[in-house]
Design a protein around this motif. Structure first.
Motif, PDB file in Angstrom:
ATOM      1  N   PRO A  31      85.930  26.127  21.774  1.00  0.00           N
ATOM      2  CA  PRO A  31      85.463  27.362  22.397  1.00  0.00           C
ATOM      3  C   PRO A  31      83.951  27.482  22.603  1.00  0.00           C
ATOM      4  O   PRO A  31      83.492  28.510  23.091  1.00  0.00           O
ATOM      5  CB  PRO A  31      85.935  28.436  21.432  1.00  0.00           C
ATOM      6  N   LEU A  32      83.189  26.484  22.239  1.00  0.00           N
ATOM      7  CA  LEU A  32      81.762  26.571  22.547  1.00  0.00           C
ATOM      8  C   LEU A  32      81.607  26.682  24.063  1.00  0.00           C
ATOM      9  O   LEU A  32      82.287  25.988  24.805  1.00  0.00           O
ATOM     10  CB  LEU A  32      81.019  25.357  21.999  1.00  0.00           C
ATOM     11  N   GLN A  47      80.708  35.716  38.853  1.00  0.00           N
ATOM     12  CA  GLN A  47      81.626  35.264  39.905  1.00  0.00           C
ATOM     13  C   GLN A  47      82.668  34.273  39.404  1.00  0.00           C
ATOM     14  O   GLN A  47      83.484  33.812  40.192  1.00  0.00           O
ATOM     15  CB  GLN A  47      80.824  34.598  41.026  1.00  0.00           C
ATOM     16  N   MET A  48      82.649  33.933  38.124  1.00  0.00           N
ATOM     17  CA  MET A  48      83.572  32.905  37.649  1.00  0.00           C
ATOM     18  C   MET A  48      84.474  33.413  36.539  1.00  0.00           C
ATOM     19  O   MET A  48      84.192  34.411  35.891  1.00  0.00           O
ATOM     20  CB  MET A  48      82.810  31.654  37.202  1.00  0.00           C
ATOM     21  N   ALA A  49      85.587  32.696  36.361  1.00  0.00           N
ATOM     22  CA  ALA A  49      86.543  32.996  35.299  1.00  0.00           C
ATOM     23  C   ALA A  49      87.091  31.683  34.760  1.00  0.00           C
ATOM     24  O   ALA A  49      87.077  30.658  35.435  1.00  0.00           O
ATOM     25  CB  ALA A  49      87.685  33.864  35.833  1.00  0.00           C
ATOM     26  N   MET A  50      87.594  31.728  33.526  1.00  0.00           N
ATOM     27  CA  MET A  50      88.209  30.578  32.864  1.00  0.00           C
ATOM     28  C   MET A  50      89.712  30.749  32.910  1.00  0.00           C
ATOM     29  O   MET A  50      90.222  31.810  32.574  1.00  0.00           O
ATOM     30  CB  MET A  50      87.731  30.538  31.400  1.00  0.00           C
ATOM     31  N   VAL A  51      90.439  29.708  33.324  1.00  0.00           N
ATOM     32  CA  VAL A  51      91.899  29.737  33.354  1.00  0.00           C
ATOM     33  C   VAL A  51      92.412  28.750  32.314  1.00  0.00           C
ATOM     34  O   VAL A  51      92.070  27.563  32.354  1.00  0.00           O
ATOM     35  CB  VAL A  51      92.443  29.345  34.747  1.00  0.00           C
ATOM     36  N   GLY A  52      93.215  29.231  31.388  1.00  0.00           N
ATOM     37  CA  GLY A  52      93.749  28.353  30.352  1.00  0.00           C
ATOM     38  C   GLY A  52      94.917  28.969  29.617  1.00  0.00           C
ATOM     39  O   GLY A  52      95.312  30.098  29.898  1.00  0.00           O
ATOM     40  N   ASP A  53      95.437  28.206  28.656  1.00  0.00           N
ATOM     41  CA  ASP A  53      96.620  28.644  27.919  1.00  0.00           C
ATOM     42  C   ASP A  53      96.371  28.913  26.436  1.00  0.00           C
ATOM     43  O   ASP A  53      97.208  29.520  25.780  1.00  0.00           O
ATOM     44  CB  ASP A  53      97.737  27.600  28.048  1.00  0.00           C
ATOM     45  N   MET A  59      88.530  32.178  23.994  1.00  0.00           N
ATOM     46  CA  MET A  59      87.331  32.383  23.197  1.00  0.00           C
ATOM     47  C   MET A  59      86.089  31.831  23.916  1.00  0.00           C
ATOM     48  O   MET A  59      85.032  32.454  23.894  1.00  0.00           O
ATOM     49  CB  MET A  59      87.471  31.755  21.820  1.00  0.00           C
ATOM     50  N   ALA A  60      86.217  30.696  24.575  1.00  0.00           N
ATOM     51  CA  ALA A  60      85.084  30.141  25.342  1.00  0.00           C
ATOM     52  C   ALA A  60      84.664  31.117  26.424  1.00  0.00           C
ATOM     53  O   ALA A  60      83.465  31.368  26.616  1.00  0.00           O
ATOM     54  CB  ALA A  60      85.462  28.794  25.944  1.00  0.00           C
ATOM     55  N   ALA A  61      85.637  31.672  27.137  1.00  0.00           N
ATOM     56  CA  ALA A  61      85.338  32.647  28.186  1.00  0.00           C
ATOM     57  C   ALA A  61      84.617  33.868  27.606  1.00  0.00           C
ATOM     58  O   ALA A  61      83.605  34.320  28.154  1.00  0.00           O
ATOM     59  CB  ALA A  61      86.617  33.073  28.901  1.00  0.00           C
ATOM     60  N   ALA A  62      85.126  34.379  26.505  1.00  0.00           N
ATOM     61  CA  ALA A  62      84.515  35.558  25.883  1.00  0.00           C
ATOM     62  C   ALA A  62      83.092  35.262  25.418  1.00  0.00           C
ATOM     63  O   ALA A  62      82.185  36.068  25.624  1.00  0.00           O
ATOM     64  CB  ALA A  62      85.372  36.036  24.710  1.00  0.00           C
ATOM     65  N   LEU A  63      82.891  34.114  24.797  1.00  0.00           N
ATOM     66  CA  LEU A  63      81.549  33.756  24.325  1.00  0.00           C
ATOM     67  C   LEU A  63      80.570  33.569  25.480  1.00  0.00           C
ATOM     68  O   LEU A  63      79.380  33.824  25.323  1.00  0.00           O
ATOM     69  CB  LEU A  63      81.611  32.481  23.472  1.00  0.00           C
ATOM     70  N   ILE A 107      82.595  35.737  30.512  1.00  0.00           N
ATOM     71  CA  ILE A 107      83.365  35.731  31.760  1.00  0.00           C
ATOM     72  C   ILE A 107      84.816  36.080  31.452  1.00  0.00           C
ATOM     73  O   ILE A 107      85.264  35.946  30.314  1.00  0.00           O
ATOM     74  CB  ILE A 107      83.278  34.360  32.484  1.00  0.00           C
ATOM     75  N   PRO A 108      85.584  36.500  32.456  1.00  0.00           N
ATOM     76  CA  PRO A 108      86.991  36.800  32.218  1.00  0.00           C
ATOM     77  C   PRO A 108      87.786  35.549  31.848  1.00  0.00           C
ATOM     78  O   PRO A 108      87.537  34.461  32.373  1.00  0.00           O
ATOM     79  CB  PRO A 108      87.485  37.350  33.569  1.00  0.00           C
ATOM     80  N   GLY A 109      88.720  35.741  30.949  1.00  0.00           N
ATOM     81  CA  GLY A 109      89.665  34.687  30.597  1.00  0.00           C
ATOM     82  C   GLY A 109      91.006  35.016  31.228  1.00  0.00           C
ATOM     83  O   GLY A 109      91.595  36.059  30.930  1.00  0.00           O
TER      84      GLY A 109
END
Length: 167
Positions: free
Chosen positions: A91-92, A109-115, A122-126, A129-131
């Protein structure tokens, strides 16, 4: 809120260019395993290939960011013609920063897509950006991920308890 999902999609293919546009998102950072394909698979499901084409046609910028080794990530990303970062240490958030600069977009303008909540969400939150979380595409093959899935259950439940829906 660092781990509890913000948005949950039944599958990556349920994320639409229209939904992204409503949120001001023009770039996606994509996980591979159990997000785009089954865990450890080099095969891309046809519906995901179509979805990637739809995203490209809509002008959405795409980059793969995976904790996997280069020998896992490189052939998969090259087959798709996507930029990639491997061994990203999610998650870094450092790989998300690198992906942002490569795509030439603002953070908003970006978001993280994952499972995985303990990696992707957690990476997105840190990084601020939206997860966009997706229901895993298949079973987990690694013992470490199986253990994390047990810890994640309470965070998934918090999302649904507060009225969250699978989009």
């Amino acid at each position: 809120m660092l781990i509890t999902p913000e948005y949950v999609f039944k599958d990556v293919t349920h994320i639409t260019p229209e939904w992204l546009a409503e949120k001001g998102i023009t770039a996606l950072v994509l996980d591979i395993d159990n997000t785009l394909t089954a865990d450890r698979s080099q095969e891309l499901p046809e519906e995901v290939a179509v979805w990637l084409g739809t995203m490209r046609k809509a002008g959405v910028r795409l980059t793969i960011v995976s904790n996997g080794a280069e020998k896992r990530v490189r052939p998969f990303a090259q087959k798709l013609g996507l930029a990639y970062l491997y061994r990203s240490a999610k998650p870094l958030p450092f790989a998300l920063m690198a992906a942002q600069h490569r795509m030439g977009v603002k953070r908003r303008q970006m978001a993280m897509v994952g499972d995985q909540l303990y990696a992707d969400r957690m990476a997105a939150a840190l990084y601020g950006i939206p997860g966009l979380m997706v229901v895993p595409r298949g079973p987990d093959l690694g013992a470490q991920v199986i253990l994390k899935r047990k810890w994640e259950k309470k965070h998934w439940q918090k999302y649904y308890d507060r009225g969250g829906k699978t989009l």
